[in-house]
Design a protein around this motif. Structure first.
Motif, mmCIF file in Angstrom:
data_model
loop_
_atom_site.group_PDB
_atom_site.id
_atom_site.type_symbol
_atom_site.label_atom_id
_atom_site.label_comp_id
_atom_site.label_asym_id
_atom_site.label_seq_id
_atom_site.Cartn_x
_atom_site.Cartn_y
_atom_site.Cartn_z
ATOM 1 N N ARG A 98 0.995 -1.276 -0.056
ATOM 2 C CA ARG A 98 -0.087 -0.001 -0.129
ATOM 3 C C ARG A 98 0.937 1.077 -0.129
ATOM 4 N NH1 ARG A 98 -5.312 -1.004 1.301
ATOM 5 N NH2 ARG A 98 -5.815 -3.043 1.573
ATOM 6 N N ASN A 99 0.206 2.433 -0.393
ATOM 7 C CA ASN A 99 1.148 3.566 -0.464
ATOM 8 C C ASN A 99 0.886 4.362 0.953
ATOM 9 O OD1 ASN A 99 -1.560 4.953 -0.402
ATOM 10 N ND2 ASN A 99 -1.288 5.552 -2.681
ATOM 11 N N GLY A 100 0.473 3.866 2.272
ATOM 12 C CA GLY A 100 0.456 4.428 3.374
ATOM 13 C C GLY A 100 0.479 3.364 4.235
ATOM 14 N N PRO A 101 0.589 3.623 5.801
ATOM 15 C CA PRO A 101 0.354 2.659 6.697
ATOM 16 C C PRO A 101 -1.022 2.559 7.256
ATOM 17 C CG PRO A 101 1.169 4.571 7.376
ATOM 18 C CD PRO A 101 1.245 5.153 5.961
ATOM 19 N N GLY A 102 -1.815 1.875 6.361
ATOM 20 C CA GLY A 102 -3.091 1.417 6.804
ATOM 21 C C GLY A 102 -3.824 1.064 5.634
ATOM 22 N N SER A 103 -4.946 0.201 6.225
ATOM 23 C CA SER A 103 -5.990 -0.417 5.049
ATOM 24 C C SER A 103 -6.670 0.722 4.252
ATOM 25 C CB SER A 103 -6.823 -1.482 5.668
ATOM 26 O OG SER A 103 -7.681 -0.982 6.711
ATOM 27 N N ALA B 232 0.622 -2.726 -5.408
ATOM 28 C CA ALA B 232 0.727 -4.067 -5.794
ATOM 29 C C ALA B 232 0.479 -5.328 -4.843
ATOM 30 C CB ALA B 232 2.311 -4.180 -5.903
ATOM 31 N N LEU B 233 0.259 -6.446 -5.584
ATOM 32 C CA LEU B 233 -0.200 -7.823 -4.664
ATOM 33 C C LEU B 233 1.421 -8.391 -4.858
ATOM 34 C CD1 LEU B 233 -1.875 -9.318 -3.229
ATOM 35 C CD2 LEU B 233 -2.313 -10.666 -5.415
ATOM 36 N N GLY C 31 3.240 0.959 14.142
ATOM 37 C CA GLY C 31 2.126 0.350 14.740
ATOM 38 C C GLY C 31 2.158 -1.052 14.056
ATOM 39 N N GLU C 32 1.175 -1.420 13.623
ATOM 40 C CA GLU C 32 0.962 -2.715 12.818
ATOM 41 C C GLU C 32 1.589 -2.729 11.231
ATOM 42 O OE1 GLU C 32 -2.917 -4.124 13.321
ATOM 43 O OE2 GLU C 32 -2.628 -4.431 15.617
ATOM 44 N N TRP C 33 1.979 -1.646 10.824
ATOM 45 C CA TRP C 33 2.448 -1.447 9.196
ATOM 46 C C TRP C 33 3.890 -1.211 9.192
ATOM 47 C CZ3 TRP C 33 -1.045 -2.063 5.690
ATOM 48 C CH2 TRP C 33 -2.537 -2.440 6.114
ATOM 49 N N CYS C 34 4.470 -1.920 8.625
ATOM 50 C CA CYS C 34 5.795 -1.768 8.046
ATOM 51 C C CYS C 34 6.293 -1.268 6.649
ATOM 52 C CB CYS C 34 6.503 -3.276 8.123
ATOM 53 S SG CYS C 34 6.533 -3.868 9.803
ATOM 54 N N HIS C 35 7.214 -0.447 6.460
ATOM 55 C CA HIS C 35 7.570 0.259 5.245
ATOM 56 C C HIS C 35 8.323 -0.645 4.571
ATOM 57 C CE1 HIS C 35 9.852 2.968 2.498
ATOM 58 N NE2 HIS C 35 8.375 3.273 2.330
ATOM 59 N N VAL C 36 8.421 -1.313 3.444
ATOM 60 C CA VAL C 36 9.211 -2.571 2.855
ATOM 61 C C VAL C 36 9.774 -1.901 1.555
ATOM 62 C CG1 VAL C 36 8.062 -4.175 4.221
ATOM 63 C CG2 VAL C 36 7.457 -3.598 1.773
ATOM 64 N N LYS C 37 10.850 -2.295 1.119
ATOM 65 C CA LYS C 37 11.371 -2.237 -0.169
ATOM 66 C C LYS C 37 11.547 -3.544 -0.822
ATOM 67 C CE LYS C 37 14.043 2.033 1.445
ATOM 68 N NZ LYS C 37 15.363 2.593 1.648
ATOM 69 N N ARG C 38 11.137 -3.471 -2.122
ATOM 70 C CA ARG C 38 10.964 -4.755 -2.807
ATOM 71 C C ARG C 38 12.507 -4.740 -3.903
ATOM 72 N NH1 ARG C 38 5.674 -5.339 -5.866
ATOM 73 N NH2 ARG C 38 6.338 -7.729 -5.861
ATOM 74 N N ASP C 39 12.752 -5.869 -4.319
ATOM 75 C CA ASP C 39 13.811 -6.192 -5.422
ATOM 76 C C ASP C 39 13.606 -5.390 -6.666
ATOM 77 O OD1 ASP C 39 15.967 -7.643 -3.646
ATOM 78 O OD2 ASP C 39 15.000 -9.305 -4.791
ATOM 79 N N ASN C 40 12.461 -5.026 -6.907
ATOM 80 C CA ASN C 40 12.298 -4.342 -8.275
ATOM 81 C C ASN C 40 12.145 -2.741 -8.053
ATOM 82 O OD1 ASN C 40 9.881 -3.735 -6.828
ATOM 83 N ND2 ASN C 40 8.430 -4.951 -8.444
ATOM 84 N N GLY C 41 12.586 -2.351 -6.617
ATOM 85 C CA GLY C 41 12.796 -1.188 -6.510
ATOM 86 C C GLY C 41 11.510 -0.253 -6.008
ATOM 87 N N VAL D 198 8.472 0.533 -3.369
ATOM 88 C CA VAL D 198 8.309 0.773 -2.010
ATOM 89 C C VAL D 198 6.830 0.895 -1.319
ATOM 90 C CG1 VAL D 198 10.627 1.680 -1.596
ATOM 91 C CG2 VAL D 198 9.046 3.093 -1.713
ATOM 92 N N GLY D 199 6.688 0.508 -0.275
ATOM 93 C CA GLY D 199 5.199 0.797 0.223
ATOM 94 C C GLY D 199 5.114 0.306 1.703
ATOM 95 N N TRP D 200 4.005 -0.032 2.055
ATOM 96 C CA TRP D 200 3.596 -0.389 3.314
ATOM 97 C C TRP D 200 3.011 -1.534 3.388
ATOM 98 C CZ3 TRP D 200 5.038 2.378 7.629
ATOM 99 C CH2 TRP D 200 5.751 3.572 7.405
ATOM 100 N N THR D 201 2.983 -2.625 4.281
ATOM 101 C CA THR D 201 2.182 -3.793 4.211
ATOM 102 C C THR D 201 2.026 -4.143 5.856
ATOM 103 O OG1 THR D 201 2.155 -5.972 3.500
ATOM 104 C CG2 THR D 201 4.348 -5.536 4.601
ATOM 105 N N THR D 202 1.038 -5.068 6.195
ATOM 106 C CA THR D 202 0.621 -5.188 7.496
ATOM 107 C C THR D 202 1.704 -6.306 8.030
ATOM 108 O OG1 THR D 202 -0.956 -6.213 8.998
ATOM 109 C CG2 THR D 202 -0.749 -7.054 6.758
ATOM 110 N N ILE D 203 2.087 -5.931 9.228
ATOM 111 C CA ILE D 203 3.189 -6.794 9.802
ATOM 112 C C ILE D 203 2.548 -8.476 10.208
ATOM 113 C CG2 ILE D 203 2.344 -6.297 12.423
ATOM 114 C CD1 ILE D 203 5.186 -5.800 13.093
ATOM 115 N N HIS D 204 1.366 -8.384 10.236
ATOM 116 C CA HIS D 204 0.598 -9.725 10.683
ATOM 117 C C HIS D 204 0.947 -10.874 9.648
ATOM 118 C CE1 HIS D 204 -1.410 -7.848 13.938
ATOM 119 N NE2 HIS D 204 -1.899 -6.941 12.964
#
Length: 133
Positions: free
Chosen positions: A47-52, A58-59, A73-83, A85-91
């Motif tokens: 996601r483009n921010g920390p929340g649903s 992307a999927l 909180g329950e959201w982490c900022h991640v970087k993918r190999d394709n460059g 970036v965004g946010w996904t849930t920690i769960h």
């Protein structure tokens, strides 16, 4: 058996199968451990921010290597190999050791030289030989 009990039994069975299917060494992601690497245990949204309530960019597939640089909180900022970036849930994240081809900051190692997160050379990389004029 009532319909509600049947549904509850199916949900309980699905949850137990999902938990059992996690690898024995899988450790649920702990936000105090960033920056670090993680993998989703299922398909998850980037996601483009920390929340649903933020848009889905992307999927991400189960098992994709992600570099986690921070969590809120329950959201982490991640970087993918394709460059991307965004946010996904920690769960849905599990911690993984730093891969042998990576530096602790998520950059890729390449023959002793360092590449940044989007695959370009770091400015401090040495010049191998000047280009002819």
């Amino acid at each position: 058996m009532s319909r509600a009990l049947s549904i509850a039994a199916v949900v309980a069975t699905a949850l137990s199968v999902a938990l059992v299917s996690l690898p024995a060494q899988a450790e649920l992601y702990e936000p105090s451990k960033f920056p670090s690497f993680a993998k989703p245990v299922a398909q998850v949204y980037l996601r483009n921010g920390p929340g649903s309530n933020y848009a889905v960019d992307a999927l991400m597939p189960r098992g994709e290597l992600l570099f986690v640089d921070t969590c809120q909180g329950e959201w982490c900022h991640v970087k993918r190999d394709n460059g991307s970036v965004g946010w996904t849930t920690i769960h849905y994240l599990v911690t993984v050791p730093t891969p042998a081809d990576r530096n602790a900051d998520g950059s890729k190692k390449l023959g002793g030289r360092v590449l940044d997160h989007i695959g370009g050379p770091v400015i401090s990389a040495p010049v191998l030989r000047p280009l002819p004029r």
